[in-house]
Design a protein around this motif. Structure first.
Motif, PDB file in Angstrom:
ATOM      1  N   ASN A 137       0.886  -1.252   0.007  1.00 21.69           N
ATOM      2  CA  ASN A 137       0.120  -0.041   0.236  1.00 21.69           C
ATOM      3  C   ASN A 137       0.865   1.304  -0.050  1.00 21.69           C
ATOM      4  O   ASN A 137       0.814   2.179  -0.802  1.00 21.69           O
ATOM      5  CB  ASN A 137      -0.942  -0.057   1.157  1.00 21.69           C
ATOM      6  N   ASN A 138       1.802   1.126   0.883  1.00 22.22           N
ATOM      7  CA  ASN A 138       2.704   2.529   0.888  1.00 22.22           C
ATOM      8  C   ASN A 138       3.683   2.591  -0.410  1.00 22.22           C
ATOM      9  O   ASN A 138       3.730   3.724  -0.694  1.00 22.22           O
ATOM     10  CB  ASN A 138       3.768   2.308   1.979  1.00 22.22           C
ATOM     11  N   TRP A 139       3.905   1.614  -1.054  1.00 19.20           N
ATOM     12  CA  TRP A 139       4.728   1.499  -2.301  1.00 19.20           C
ATOM     13  C   TRP A 139       3.818   2.068  -3.475  1.00 19.20           C
ATOM     14  O   TRP A 139       4.122   2.964  -4.120  1.00 19.20           O
ATOM     15  CB  TRP A 139       5.185   0.130  -2.606  1.00 19.20           C
ATOM     16  N   LEU A 140       2.621   1.776  -3.237  1.00 15.57           N
ATOM     17  CA  LEU A 140       1.524   2.002  -4.447  1.00 15.57           C
ATOM     18  C   LEU A 140       1.359   3.718  -4.301  1.00 15.57           C
ATOM     19  O   LEU A 140       1.442   4.386  -5.148  1.00 15.57           O
ATOM     20  CB  LEU A 140       0.185   1.346  -4.297  1.00 15.57           C
ATOM     21  N   ILE A 141       1.300   4.156  -2.762  1.00 18.31           N
ATOM     22  CA  ILE A 141       0.880   5.663  -2.647  1.00 18.31           C
ATOM     23  C   ILE A 141       2.271   6.237  -3.094  1.00 18.31           C
ATOM     24  O   ILE A 141       1.822   7.552  -3.610  1.00 18.31           O
ATOM     25  CB  ILE A 141       0.640   5.738  -0.999  1.00 18.31           C
ATOM     26  N   ALA A 142       3.401   5.943  -2.634  1.00 18.75           N
ATOM     27  CA  ALA A 142       4.474   6.511  -3.300  1.00 18.75           C
ATOM     28  C   ALA A 142       4.508   6.710  -4.753  1.00 18.75           C
ATOM     29  O   ALA A 142       5.051   7.523  -5.571  1.00 18.75           O
ATOM     30  CB  ALA A 142       5.853   5.853  -2.858  1.00 18.75           C
ATOM     31  N   LYS A 143       4.027   5.893  -5.581  1.00 25.60           N
ATOM     32  CA  LYS A 143       3.945   5.750  -7.192  1.00 25.60           C
ATOM     33  C   LYS A 143       2.523   6.260  -7.527  1.00 25.60           C
ATOM     34  O   LYS A 143       2.296   6.298  -8.662  1.00 25.60           O
ATOM     35  CB  LYS A 143       3.997   4.522  -7.616  1.00 25.60           C
ATOM     36  N   ASN A 144       1.928   6.997  -6.504  1.00 19.32           N
ATOM     37  CA  ASN A 144       0.660   7.692  -7.158  1.00 19.32           C
ATOM     38  C   ASN A 144      -0.521   6.747  -7.644  1.00 19.32           C
ATOM     39  O   ASN A 144      -1.348   7.167  -8.772  1.00 19.32           O
ATOM     40  CB  ASN A 144       0.846   8.793  -7.869  1.00 19.32           C
ATOM     41  N   VAL A 145      -0.526   5.487  -7.148  1.00 18.94           N
ATOM     42  CA  VAL A 145      -1.417   4.348  -7.567  1.00 18.94           C
ATOM     43  C   VAL A 145      -2.549   4.409  -6.512  1.00 18.94           C
ATOM     44  O   VAL A 145      -2.104   3.927  -5.383  1.00 18.94           O
ATOM     45  CB  VAL A 145      -0.894   3.132  -7.896  1.00 18.94           C
ATOM     46  N   ASN A 146      -3.650   4.666  -6.639  1.00 17.93           N
ATOM     47  CA  ASN A 146      -4.802   4.391  -5.785  1.00 17.93           C
ATOM     48  C   ASN A 146      -5.700   3.185  -5.982  1.00 17.93           C
ATOM     49  O   ASN A 146      -6.590   3.479  -6.910  1.00 17.93           O
ATOM     50  CB  ASN A 146      -5.767   5.747  -5.639  1.00 17.93           C
ATOM     51  N   LEU A 147      -5.250   2.212  -5.485  1.00 15.38           N
ATOM     52  CA  LEU A 147      -5.937   0.897  -5.541  1.00 15.38           C
ATOM     53  C   LEU A 147      -6.034  -0.064  -4.504  1.00 15.38           C
ATOM     54  O   LEU A 147      -4.794  -0.284  -3.800  1.00 15.38           O
ATOM     55  CB  LEU A 147      -5.074   0.111  -6.682  1.00 15.38           C
ATOM     56  N   PRO A 148      -6.921  -0.684  -3.956  1.00 19.67           N
ATOM     57  CA  PRO A 148      -6.995  -1.282  -2.715  1.00 19.67           C
ATOM     58  C   PRO A 148      -6.173  -2.555  -2.881  1.00 19.67           C
ATOM     59  O   PRO A 148      -6.400  -3.263  -3.889  1.00 19.67           O
ATOM     60  CB  PRO A 148      -8.596  -1.589  -2.533  1.00 19.67           C
ATOM     61  N   VAL A 149      -5.658  -3.075  -1.563  1.00 20.99           N
ATOM     62  CA  VAL A 149      -4.768  -4.138  -1.791  1.00 20.99           C
ATOM     63  C   VAL A 149      -5.511  -5.209  -0.861  1.00 20.99           C
ATOM     64  O   VAL A 149      -5.624  -4.973   0.339  1.00 20.99           O
ATOM     65  CB  VAL A 149      -3.464  -4.178  -1.472  1.00 20.99           C
ATOM     66  N   THR A 150      -5.787  -6.638  -1.213  1.00 22.55           N
ATOM     67  CA  THR A 150      -6.506  -7.518  -0.370  1.00 22.55           C
ATOM     68  C   THR A 150      -5.619  -8.743  -0.451  1.00 22.55           C
ATOM     69  O   THR A 150      -4.409  -8.789  -1.140  1.00 22.55           O
ATOM     70  CB  THR A 150      -7.599  -7.828  -0.782  1.00 22.55           C
ATOM     71  N   GLY A 151      -5.963  -9.782   0.413  1.00 22.58           N
ATOM     72  CA  GLY A 151      -5.089 -11.142   0.365  1.00 22.58           C
ATOM     73  C   GLY A 151      -5.795 -12.354  -0.073  1.00 22.58           C
ATOM     74  O   GLY A 151      -6.961 -12.395   0.177  1.00 22.58           O
ATOM     75  N   LEU A 152      -5.087 -13.251  -0.002  1.00 24.47           N
ATOM     76  CA  LEU A 152      -5.466 -14.813  -0.426  1.00 24.47           C
ATOM     77  C   LEU A 152      -4.652 -15.642   0.054  1.00 24.47           C
ATOM     78  O   LEU A 152      -3.142 -15.430   0.008  1.00 24.47           O
ATOM     79  CB  LEU A 152      -5.777 -15.096  -1.853  1.00 24.47           C
ATOM     80  N   ILE A 153      -4.957 -16.626   1.021  1.00 20.74           N
ATOM     81  CA  ILE A 153      -4.176 -17.590   1.307  1.00 20.74           C
ATOM     82  C   ILE A 153      -4.461 -19.066   0.657  1.00 20.74           C
ATOM     83  O   ILE A 153      -5.621 -19.240   0.692  1.00 20.74           O
ATOM     84  CB  ILE A 153      -4.278 -17.763   3.015  1.00 20.74           C
TER      85      ILE A 153
END
Length: 317
Positions: A137-153
């Motif tokens: 999330n922090n990496w995307l914000i630094a690249k000006n990308v606004n997209l939610p991140v979710t997970g899967l196991i």
């Protein structure tokens, strides 16, 4: 669409070399063997996941990147697999555990139960994914990308999985993953097909392969405790001798190699250090002639720095 395939982790080759060069009586031998088993099993589970994901064909644009390693604020984080959809990014954490899996609630706890009924707690994949979601999330914000991140196991085996209360992050087997992605409900087209492609290539551009070397120091093993010599890759117990420039044959299995010292050079950097001298090379390989060693160290694998006794060699980029 697949944008990044998976390759064998560097740590796997390094642990294999470390196990070959440790005596079975060494106090760390069993630890290294256990670590090697875990890394090999983990890679096998990830390969199985990759095979299943070949079945993913969707009506919406998507990108798949396996084994992605990024840095954010000086922290390197590795993602088993990443899926970009038009409205979200999904991180998959792949586990290769053959036992029955129990997921207990309040607090959430993951246990594996063997066939004998023995239960052991293992590190929560949810905690691992939460950490990676935070950094991504922090990496995307630094690249000006606004997209939610979710997970899967996912679990590589068709385990019996008993879940007391379903956590927010879905838990599936590898076999179930393709259907999960095919049936994603796409709510908003935040990213176009071109946007998905651009983001995938941006992630590839910033990928930095994790370098775990040198391993001996990492596991508290002194270089003097390692077997010296040029070890056969098929039969690791005999260093064997060979004249430089000729095929080298293992006296035990007969396997021959025309570039045994290049393998030894690679092993040195995996196990011992980031730089190499003529003397260190002789000690590691068992060579007795520094002139022969100097010729061998002219390998294209290496970058030379300095002259005469001050010469150091590092791996060429």
């Amino acid at each position: 669409m697949l944008y990044k395939q998976r390759t064998a982790p560097k740590q796997l080759a390094g642990l294999q070399s470390l196990a070959r060069r440790l005596a079975p009586t060494h106090e760390k031998y069993r630890i290294i063997q256990d670590e090697l088993y875990k890394v090999r099993a983990g890679f096998g589970g990830e390969q199985e996941y990759d095979r299943c994901m070949k079945e993913v064909h969707t009506d919406f644009p998507h990108a798949i990147l396996h084994d992605l390693s990024l840095q954010q604020n000086g922290v390197q984080f590795q993602i088993d697999s990443l899926f970009i959809a038009p409205d979200r990014i999904i991180i998959t954490e792949v586990k290769n555990i053959a036992d029955k899996i129990l997921v207990k609630a309040n607090p959430t706890q993951f246990l594996k139960e063997s066939q004998t009924g023995t239960r052991n707690v293992f590190r929560s994949p949810i905690a691992e994914i939460d950490r990676k979601i935070h950094f991504l999330n922090n990496w995307l914000i630094a690249k000006n990308v606004n997209l939610p991140v979710t997970g899967l196991i996912t679990f590589a085996h068709n385990n019996e999985i008993l879940i007391e209360e379903p956590p927010q992050i879905p838990i599936l087997t590898n076999y179930e993953a393709p259907a999960f992605f095919r049936e994603l409900p796409i709510e908003t087209l935040t990213l176009s097909k071109l946007d998905v492609k651009k983001l995938a290539y941006t992630l590839l551009e910033y990928h930095e392969e994790y370098d775990p070397f040198p391993l001996a120091a990492r596991y508290g093993i002194h270089p003097n405790e390692l077997k010296s010599g040029v070890l056969c890759q098929e039969c690791p117990n005999e260093p064997a001798s060979a004249r430089e420039g000729n095929p080298r044959s293992c006296p035990r299995c007969g396997n021959s190699s025309r570039a045994p010292y290049e393998q030894a050079i690679e092993e040195y950097f995996m196990l011992v250090g980031k730089s190499l001298t003529n003397r260190e090379f002789c000690e590691f390989t068992g060579l007795t002639c520094r002139h022969v060693a100097k010729r061998l160290l002219s390998s294209q694998l290496l970058h030379k720095d300095g002259t005469r006794k001050a010469t150091n060699y590092t791996l060429a980029k």
